[in-house]
Design a protein around this motif. Structure first.
Motif, PDB file in Angstrom:
ATOM      1  N   MET B   1      36.585 -20.111   7.114  1.00 12.55           N
ATOM      2  CA  MET B   1      37.470 -18.835   5.377  1.00 12.55           C
ATOM      3  C   MET B   1      39.045 -19.280   6.058  1.00 12.55           C
ATOM      4  O   MET B   1      39.668 -19.652   6.887  1.00 12.55           O
ATOM      5  CB  MET B   1      37.578 -18.262   6.769  1.00 12.55           C
ATOM      6  CG  MET B   1      37.325 -16.440   5.931  1.00 12.55           C
ATOM      7  SD  MET B   1      37.235 -14.883   6.342  1.00 12.55           S
ATOM      8  CE  MET B   1      35.423 -15.022   7.777  1.00 12.55           C
ATOM      9  N   GLU B  24      39.778 -20.950  12.447  1.00 10.41           N
ATOM     10  CA  GLU B  24      39.197 -21.146  10.274  1.00 10.41           C
ATOM     11  C   GLU B  24      40.684 -21.637  10.042  1.00 10.41           C
ATOM     12  O   GLU B  24      41.377 -22.386  11.014  1.00 10.41           O
ATOM     13  CB  GLU B  24      39.102 -20.006   9.995  1.00 10.41           C
ATOM     14  CG  GLU B  24      38.519 -18.526  10.923  1.00 10.41           C
ATOM     15  CD  GLU B  24      36.990 -19.060  10.370  1.00 10.41           C
ATOM     16  OE1 GLU B  24      36.466 -19.779   9.542  1.00 10.41           O
ATOM     17  OE2 GLU B  24      36.678 -18.109  10.755  1.00 10.41           O
ATOM     18  N   GLN B 108      43.865  -2.635   8.085  1.00  9.35           N
ATOM     19  CA  GLN B 108      42.737  -2.338   7.702  1.00  9.35           C
ATOM     20  C   GLN B 108      42.260  -1.994   6.726  1.00  9.35           C
ATOM     21  O   GLN B 108      41.825  -2.466   5.654  1.00  9.35           O
ATOM     22  CB  GLN B 108      42.645  -1.711   9.106  1.00  9.35           C
ATOM     23  CG  GLN B 108      41.614  -2.348   9.971  1.00  9.35           C
ATOM     24  CD  GLN B 108      40.818  -4.137  10.581  1.00  9.35           C
ATOM     25  OE1 GLN B 108      39.904  -3.732   9.307  1.00  9.35           O
ATOM     26  NE2 GLN B 108      40.907  -3.724  11.451  1.00  9.35           N
ATOM     27  N   ARG B 109      42.720  -0.803   6.472  1.00  7.15           N
ATOM     28  CA  ARG B 109      42.860   0.344   4.723  1.00  7.15           C
ATOM     29  C   ARG B 109      43.047  -1.175   3.538  1.00  7.15           C
ATOM     30  O   ARG B 109      42.541  -0.952   2.888  1.00  7.15           O
ATOM     31  CB  ARG B 109      43.793   1.230   4.971  1.00  7.15           C
ATOM     32  CG  ARG B 109      43.286   2.665   5.711  1.00  7.15           C
ATOM     33  CD  ARG B 109      44.175   3.609   5.872  1.00  7.15           C
ATOM     34  NE  ARG B 109      42.735   4.746   6.620  1.00  7.15           N
ATOM     35  CZ  ARG B 109      43.487   5.931   6.873  1.00  7.15           C
ATOM     36  NH1 ARG B 109      44.844   5.028   7.246  1.00  7.15           N
ATOM     37  NH2 ARG B 109      42.869   6.815   7.804  1.00  7.15           N
ATOM     38  N   HIS B 112      41.223  -3.641   3.441  1.00  6.15           N
ATOM     39  CA  HIS B 112      39.438  -2.929   2.981  1.00  6.15           C
ATOM     40  C   HIS B 112      39.568  -3.308   1.054  1.00  6.15           C
ATOM     41  O   HIS B 112      38.693  -3.700   0.590  1.00  6.15           O
ATOM     42  CB  HIS B 112      39.420  -2.068   3.420  1.00  6.15           C
ATOM     43  CG  HIS B 112      37.900  -1.587   2.959  1.00  6.15           C
ATOM     44  ND1 HIS B 112      36.707  -1.913   2.974  1.00  6.15           N
ATOM     45  CD2 HIS B 112      37.571  -0.139   2.779  1.00  6.15           C
ATOM     46  CE1 HIS B 112      35.849  -1.166   2.648  1.00  6.15           C
ATOM     47  NE2 HIS B 112      36.851  -0.133   2.142  1.00  6.15           N
ATOM     48  N   LEU B 116      39.999  -8.094   1.555  1.00  4.99           N
ATOM     49  CA  LEU B 116      40.365  -8.848   2.431  1.00  4.99           C
ATOM     50  C   LEU B 116      39.547  -8.792   3.623  1.00  4.99           C
ATOM     51  O   LEU B 116      39.548  -8.047   4.055  1.00  4.99           O
ATOM     52  CB  LEU B 116      41.376  -9.980   2.502  1.00  4.99           C
ATOM     53  CG  LEU B 116      41.925  -9.561   1.835  1.00  4.99           C
ATOM     54  CD1 LEU B 116      43.711  -9.725   1.120  1.00  4.99           C
ATOM     55  CD2 LEU B 116      41.648 -11.424   1.162  1.00  4.99           C
ATOM     56  N   TRP B 117      39.729 -10.177   4.627  1.00  9.59           N
ATOM     57  CA  TRP B 117      38.482  -9.399   6.096  1.00  9.59           C
ATOM     58  C   TRP B 117      39.848  -9.583   6.949  1.00  9.59           C
ATOM     59  O   TRP B 117      40.826  -9.881   6.285  1.00  9.59           O
ATOM     60  CB  TRP B 117      38.280 -10.628   6.550  1.00  9.59           C
ATOM     61  CG  TRP B 117      36.433 -11.296   5.859  1.00  9.59           C
ATOM     62  CD1 TRP B 117      36.523 -11.030   4.867  1.00  9.59           C
ATOM     63  CD2 TRP B 117      35.466 -11.693   6.509  1.00  9.59           C
ATOM     64  NE1 TRP B 117      35.195 -11.446   4.617  1.00  9.59           N
ATOM     65  CE2 TRP B 117      34.560 -11.073   5.436  1.00  9.59           C
ATOM     66  CE3 TRP B 117      35.441 -11.365   7.908  1.00  9.59           C
ATOM     67  CZ2 TRP B 117      33.157 -11.090   6.471  1.00  9.59           C
ATOM     68  CZ3 TRP B 117      33.998 -10.927   8.458  1.00  9.59           C
ATOM     69  CH2 TRP B 117      33.053 -11.561   7.960  1.00  9.59           C
ATOM     70  N   CYS B 118      39.908  -8.970   7.900  1.00  5.85           N
ATOM     71  CA  CYS B 118      40.906  -8.603   8.534  1.00  5.85           C
ATOM     72  C   CYS B 118      40.478  -8.900  10.191  1.00  5.85           C
ATOM     73  O   CYS B 118      39.618  -8.305  10.473  1.00  5.85           O
ATOM     74  CB  CYS B 118      41.073  -6.995   9.051  1.00  5.85           C
ATOM     75  SG  CYS B 118      42.414  -6.436   9.266  1.00  5.85           S
ATOM     76  N   PHE B 119      41.444 -10.014  10.961  1.00  5.09           N
ATOM     77  CA  PHE B 119      41.344 -10.043  12.212  1.00  5.09           C
ATOM     78  C   PHE B 119      42.121  -9.743  13.684  1.00  5.09           C
ATOM     79  O   PHE B 119      43.515 -10.375  12.640  1.00  5.09           O
ATOM     80  CB  PHE B 119      41.309 -11.867  12.755  1.00  5.09           C
ATOM     81  CG  PHE B 119      39.634 -12.264  11.865  1.00  5.09           C
ATOM     82  CD1 PHE B 119      37.981 -11.934  12.005  1.00  5.09           C
ATOM     83  CD2 PHE B 119      39.796 -12.516  10.322  1.00  5.09           C
ATOM     84  CE1 PHE B 119      36.897 -12.191  11.270  1.00  5.09           C
ATOM     85  CE2 PHE B 119      38.644 -12.879   9.890  1.00  5.09           C
ATOM     86  CZ  PHE B 119      37.108 -12.625  10.130  1.00  5.09           C
ATOM     87  N   ASN B 120      42.070  -9.419  13.930  1.00  4.50           N
ATOM     88  CA  ASN B 120      43.325  -8.764  15.410  1.00  4.50           C
ATOM     89  C   ASN B 120      42.395  -9.617  16.575  1.00  4.50           C
ATOM     90  O   ASN B 120      42.261  -8.868  17.677  1.00  4.50           O
ATOM     91  CB  ASN B 120      43.552  -7.434  15.622  1.00  4.50           C
ATOM     92  CG  ASN B 120      43.721  -6.807  14.511  1.00  4.50           C
ATOM     93  OD1 ASN B 120      44.612  -6.829  13.132  1.00  4.50           O
ATOM     94  ND2 ASN B 120      42.649  -6.107  13.393  1.00  4.50           N
TER      95      ASN B 120
END
Lengths: 191, 226
Positions: B1, B24, B108-109, B112, B116-120
């Motif tokens: 990704m 990734e 995140q909003r 979305h 897009l994905w969101c990683f923390n």
């Protein structure tokens, strides 16, 4: 030992740190050993030494787990207490005959407890962190324990010690996980 | 990704970048430069030097300037992510969010909304274990700003090493600060990371400090061989 199930799209994904490790820390802090497995790497049964299972959440965009329900057939016959968090609750809803559909909440929301249950320790409402685009739209045979103004927030199986919560208790509501572990240890939530 | 990493120049975003690189493909760094030093969403000290970090990491940089006004910051973030998506075909975003629900919710909003994905990867991490890992892995993070008691001027420019961590732990116990500065007690800037091919050498600074608030402004820096 508490078994944590990683529901993220692949084993070792970046979602592991975000959705599994924070729950693992709460469980370890409560004095339990933890074993984390990815849902596709599991043996298909709950190990004998697991006293409870927690199905962890996934990134907002990750709903891959719902297209592999055959990986979760063990849930139908589970004998130990289970807590599904967000994605985990969606899964519980599907496995036990409910339906999951669009239902978006991102950020803090107010959760209102409808049905008294030991899991919520007498609380009537509390703010909670949400991160989902799907929700349990029809709980099927599951009992609805709590709601927000958007969707069902907590369910419990009528006969089994199986819970689902839509919010993320690892953020600002660690007490929910601690309460679940305590009840599981005392066998107070077994049927 | 393919991922873009939201980067303020501080330890959390660069460490998160390192985590993402292990799993990734990191396609770019993304930074929003707020004009307002009291920015709600973005960290400010030395954010203009993220370009040097991107060069050191061999990554392209998407940079957007923002007035840094409360809710408009989200629009500036959206604009930066749109550019990163178009220019570098990113499918997701990585942030260094640790505890801030305010920050995480807004990112995140927007992710979305943009698909897009969101990683923390640092979300609700064990803060002491994280700082130990940062030090052990060879990140060179210095204190770029202090914003609360009991930090005195000697902290400006100080490297986060084991000795600093011991002091921070004592402060956390006595003064209820967060170990990682998540409460805005301090900010950092990263001079070197395990994935940098060069390190940043500071040539000139303009520190300012008064009454438990100080900034370690780096006015001239360059990349040098490691």
């Amino acid at each position: 030992m508490i078994l944590l199930v990683d529901l993220c799209y692949r084993e070792g994904s970046l979602g592991y740190e975000e959705f599994v490790l924070p729950v693992a820390r709460i469980v370890e802090k409560a004095g339990h050993a933890v074993r984390a497995v990815h849902y596709r790497a599991g043996p298909g049964t709950v190990p004998d030494d697991a006293v409870a299972v927690i199905l962890c959440g996934t990134p907002l965009a990750d709903t891959t787990f719902l297209s592999g329900l055959e990986n979760f057939s063990w849930l139908a016959d589970v004998r130990v207490p289970v807590l599904g968090v967000c994605a985990g609750m969606e899964l519980i809803c599907r496995v036990f005959g409910g339906t999951v559909g669009p239902g978006e909440e991102i950020g803090m929301t107010e959760v209102t407890v409808l049905a008294p249950d030991p899991l919520f320790a007498g609380r009537e409402s509390f703010p909670a962190y949400e991160l989902h685009t799907l929700a349990c739209t029809d709980p099927g045979p599951l009992r609805v324990l709590a709601v927000s103004d958007q969707c069902i927030q907590a369910v419990r199986h009528p006969d089994k010690p199986v819970y689902g919560v839509m919010f993320h208790p690892e953020v600002r509501n660690e007490w929910v996980v601690e309460r679940f572990l305590s009840l599981a240890g005392e066998k107070r939530i077994n049927p | 990704m393919k991922l873009g990493v939201l980067c303020s120049g501080g330890k959390d975003s660069l460490y998160a970048c390192g985590c993402a690189m292990e799993r990734e493909e990191v396609a770019c760094l993304i930074t929003v430069r707020p004009a307002n030093e009291e920015s709600y969403l973005f960290h400010t000290p030395n954010v203009s030097l993220v370009a040097l970090q991107a060069e050191a990491a061999g990554l392209p940089l998407v940079a957007v300037d923002s007035p840094g006004e409360k809710e408009e910051e989200v629009s500036d973030l959206r604009q930066a992510l749109i550019i990163a998506r178009e220019r570098h075909r990113i499918e997701g975003v990585v942030t260094g969010a640790v505890l801030s629900v305010y920050q995480a919710t807004r990112v995140q909003r927007v992710c979305h909304e943009l698909g897009l994905w969101c990683f923390n990867p640092l979300w609700h991490t064990d803060q002491e274990a994280y700082l130990r890992s940062l030090i052990r892995r060879g990140y060179v993070a210095i204190i770029a700003g202090v914003f609360s008691a009991p930090f005195d001027a000697s902290w400006l420019g100080r490297r986060i090493d084991e000795a600093a961590l011991a002091n921070l732990k004592a402060y956390a116990e006595r003064h209820r600060i967060t170990l990682t500065g998540e409460g805005g007690e301090y900010e950092t800037f990263v001079l070197d990371a395990p994935f940098f091919t060069k390190r940043i050498a500071i040539e000139e600074t303009c520190p300012e400090y008064r009454n438990y608030r100080g900034m370690y402004r780096i006015t001239r820096a360059r990349l040098v061989e490691k």
